[in-house]
Design a protein around this motif. Sequence first.
Motif, PDB file in Angstrom:
ATOM      1  N   LYS A   1      -7.404  10.202  -0.742  1.00 40.56           N
ATOM      2  CA  LYS A   1      -7.912  10.991  -1.856  1.00 40.56           C
ATOM      3  C   LYS A   1      -7.252  12.365  -1.901  1.00 40.56           C
ATOM      4  CE  LYS A   1     -12.362  10.977  -2.663  1.00 40.56           C
ATOM      5  NZ  LYS A   1     -13.837  11.033  -2.483  1.00 40.56           N
ATOM      6  N   GLY A   2      -7.291  12.985  -3.063  1.00 44.47           N
ATOM      7  CA  GLY A   2      -6.890  14.383  -3.181  1.00 44.47           C
ATOM      8  C   GLY A   2      -5.452  14.634  -3.563  1.00 44.47           C
ATOM      9  N   TYR A   3      -4.709  13.608  -3.932  1.00 40.84           N
ATOM     10  CA  TYR A   3      -3.319  13.811  -4.364  1.00 40.84           C
ATOM     11  C   TYR A   3      -3.258  13.956  -5.878  1.00 40.84           C
ATOM     12  CZ  TYR A   3      -1.642  12.754   0.323  1.00 40.84           C
ATOM     13  OH  TYR A   3      -1.400  12.808   1.671  1.00 40.84           O
ATOM     14  N   ALA A   4      -2.347  14.776  -6.320  1.00 36.14           N
ATOM     15  CA  ALA A   4      -2.279  15.102  -7.743  1.00 36.14           C
ATOM     16  C   ALA A   4      -1.718  13.967  -8.581  1.00 36.14           C
ATOM     17  CB  ALA A   4      -1.426  16.361  -7.947  1.00 36.14           C
ATOM     18  N   SER A   5      -0.816  13.165  -8.013  1.00 33.46           N
ATOM     19  CA  SER A   5      -0.189  12.104  -8.808  1.00 33.46           C
ATOM     20  C   SER A   5       0.107  10.884  -7.948  1.00 33.46           C
ATOM     21  CB  SER A   5       1.103  12.601  -9.471  1.00 33.46           C
ATOM     22  OG  SER A   5       2.065  12.924  -8.480  1.00 33.46           O
ATOM     23  N   LEU A   6       0.251   9.766  -8.629  1.00 31.91           N
ATOM     24  CA  LEU A   6       0.555   8.490  -7.981  1.00 31.91           C
ATOM     25  C   LEU A   6       1.652   7.798  -8.774  1.00 31.91           C
ATOM     26  CD1 LEU A   6      -1.976   5.783  -6.767  1.00 31.91           C
ATOM     27  CD2 LEU A   6      -0.090   5.161  -8.284  1.00 31.91           C
ATOM     28  N   ARG A   7       2.695   7.382  -8.061  1.00 33.51           N
ATOM     29  CA  ARG A   7       3.755   6.601  -8.680  1.00 33.51           C
ATOM     30  C   ARG A   7       3.974   5.322  -7.878  1.00 33.51           C
ATOM     31  NH1 ARG A   7       9.159   9.370  -9.179  1.00 33.51           N
ATOM     32  NH2 ARG A   7       8.571  10.663  -7.381  1.00 33.51           N
ATOM     33  N   ARG A   8       4.393   4.260  -8.568  1.00 33.06           N
ATOM     34  CA  ARG A   8       4.629   2.979  -7.914  1.00 33.06           C
ATOM     35  C   ARG A   8       6.102   2.600  -7.959  1.00 33.06           C
ATOM     36  NH1 ARG A   8       0.146  -1.083 -10.359  1.00 33.06           N
ATOM     37  NH2 ARG A   8       1.521  -2.560  -9.285  1.00 33.06           N
ATOM     38  N   GLU A   9       6.500   1.839  -6.948  1.00 26.53           N
ATOM     39  CA  GLU A   9       7.861   1.287  -6.876  1.00 26.53           C
ATOM     40  C   GLU A   9       8.927   2.379  -6.993  1.00 26.53           C
ATOM     41  OE1 GLU A   9       8.652  -1.895  -6.241  1.00 26.53           O
ATOM     42  OE2 GLU A   9       6.539  -2.387  -6.037  1.00 26.53           O
ATOM     43  N   VAL A  10       8.812   3.388  -6.144  1.00 25.15           N
ATOM     44  CA  VAL A  10       9.752   4.511  -6.142  1.00 25.15           C
ATOM     45  C   VAL A  10      10.839   4.240  -5.103  1.00 25.15           C
ATOM     46  CG1 VAL A  10      10.024   6.993  -5.794  1.00 25.15           C
ATOM     47  CG2 VAL A  10       7.928   6.086  -6.840  1.00 25.15           C
ATOM     48  N   LYS A  11      12.096   4.429  -5.477  1.00 26.78           N
ATOM     49  CA  LYS A  11      13.203   4.193  -4.553  1.00 26.78           C
ATOM     50  C   LYS A  11      13.134   5.161  -3.372  1.00 26.78           C
ATOM     51  CE  LYS A  11      16.584   2.321  -7.822  1.00 26.78           C
ATOM     52  NZ  LYS A  11      17.941   2.514  -8.416  1.00 26.78           N
ATOM     53  N   TYR A  12      13.389   4.646  -2.181  1.00 26.12           N
ATOM     54  CA  TYR A  12      13.419   5.489  -0.982  1.00 26.12           C
ATOM     55  C   TYR A  12      14.083   4.710   0.132  1.00 26.12           C
ATOM     56  CZ  TYR A  12      10.011   3.229   2.152  1.00 26.12           C
ATOM     57  OH  TYR A  12       9.391   2.375   3.025  1.00 26.12           O
ATOM     58  N   GLY A  13      14.301   5.383   1.255  1.00 17.53           N
ATOM     59  CA  GLY A  13      14.765   4.700   2.459  1.00 17.53           C
ATOM     60  C   GLY A  13      16.095   4.000   2.298  1.00 17.53           C
ATOM     61  N   ARG A  14      16.203   2.834   2.924  1.00 18.28           N
ATOM     62  CA  ARG A  14      17.454   2.078   2.984  1.00 18.28           C
ATOM     63  C   ARG A  14      17.508   1.053   1.859  1.00 18.28           C
ATOM     64  NH1 ARG A  14      16.173   0.807   9.341  1.00 18.28           N
ATOM     65  NH2 ARG A  14      15.542   2.937   9.854  1.00 18.28           N
ATOM     66  N   ASN A  15      17.712   1.549   0.673  1.00 18.04           N
ATOM     67  CA  ASN A  15      17.782   0.679  -0.506  1.00 18.04           C
ATOM     68  C   ASN A  15      16.477  -0.083  -0.712  1.00 18.04           C
ATOM     69  OD1 ASN A  15      19.110  -0.361  -2.779  1.00 18.04           O
ATOM     70  ND2 ASN A  15      19.744  -2.207  -1.668  1.00 18.04           N
ATOM     71  N   SER A  16      15.351   0.610  -0.552  1.00 18.74           N
ATOM     72  CA  SER A  16      14.033  -0.001  -0.710  1.00 18.74           C
ATOM     73  C   SER A  16      13.249   0.737  -1.794  1.00 18.74           C
ATOM     74  CB  SER A  16      13.258   0.048   0.610  1.00 18.74           C
ATOM     75  OG  SER A  16      13.871  -0.735   1.604  1.00 18.74           O
ATOM     76  N   ARG A  17      12.073   0.214  -2.074  1.00 14.14           N
ATOM     77  CA  ARG A  17      11.128   0.860  -2.977  1.00 14.14           C
ATOM     78  C   ARG A  17       9.782   0.918  -2.282  1.00 14.14           C
ATOM     79  NH1 ARG A  17      12.636   1.256  -8.429  1.00 14.14           N
ATOM     80  NH2 ARG A  17      14.629   0.257  -8.893  1.00 14.14           N
ATOM     81  N   ILE A  18       9.183   2.100  -2.269  1.00 11.81           N
ATOM     82  CA  ILE A  18       7.861   2.241  -1.675  1.00 11.81           C
ATOM     83  C   ILE A  18       6.821   1.748  -2.669  1.00 11.81           C
ATOM     84  CG2 ILE A  18       7.461   4.614  -2.470  1.00 11.81           C
ATOM     85  CD1 ILE A  18       6.511   3.146   0.978  1.00 11.81           C
ATOM     86  N   ASP A  19       5.806   1.066  -2.181  1.00  9.97           N
ATOM     87  CA  ASP A  19       4.800   0.506  -3.080  1.00  9.97           C
ATOM     88  C   ASP A  19       4.071   1.594  -3.857  1.00  9.97           C
ATOM     89  OD1 ASP A  19       5.288  -2.167  -2.401  1.00  9.97           O
ATOM     90  OD2 ASP A  19       4.024  -2.014  -0.622  1.00  9.97           O
ATOM     91  N   ILE A  20       3.631   2.637  -3.141  1.00 11.41           N
ATOM     92  CA  ILE A  20       2.943   3.758  -3.790  1.00 11.41           C
ATOM     93  C   ILE A  20       3.435   5.065  -3.177  1.00 11.41           C
ATOM     94  CG2 ILE A  20       0.709   4.934  -4.059  1.00 11.41           C
ATOM     95  CD1 ILE A  20      -0.624   2.221  -4.190  1.00 11.41           C
TER      96      ILE A  20
END
Length: 237
Positions: A105-124
Amino acid sequence: MKFSSPLVRGTLLQRYKRFLFDARLDSGETITGTCANTGSLMGLKEAGTPIWISEHDSPTRKYRHVWEMCEIDLGGGPGLVGINTSLPNGLVTEAIQAGRVKELKGYASLRREVKYGRNSRIDILLEDPRKGLCYVEIKNVHMMRALGKAEFPDSITERGAKHLAELSDMVRAGHRAVMLYLIQRGEAKRLTLARDVDPAYGAAFDAAMAAGVECLAYSCALSLQEITVDKRVPMKG
């Protein structure tokens, strides 16, 4: 998360080619549909298992039936088990936005499937000017070999081990990283790692925890109308 249309009951005949299944509906019709789960479905794919299926009328779909849930009885009475791995990200997103995952709780925004790491996408990806970034990876859990004890994984998962390593990298970069196991079984009292199924994943989990990755496990409440994230359960790695 409510199902968009009533589910249809059937009896599983076989699951094959990982993504296909045959079933006989209670109406007597035999159908072929898609199985949105790449795991082994240990204990859930035996012929004769009662299953629940969604139907879709899109003209672009090759198969209009999707396997959503099983009915399994491990001694405590029949219970529903969600096997559709395309649902957890939406279920967790819905729960976070409703404030039902107190640890996130307490985060200002939520995004899904954001590119990060070693050619991956973070779920949230959760973002906040004060709290910073929080990377959340979600895994669906459906295996249970003893009543009340959910287990993950149900098959060897090199991809899962990679995700743990990438979360560790985010912690080392100064961010928060969380592995969230979503158990699509209402009777789950706890979660453990199935180290006998994939020892390498167990080792990757240990390394991630040592690096500062956080771990959460939540069970679900399931009905024929909807699935919702229910409550946190303890986890033993």
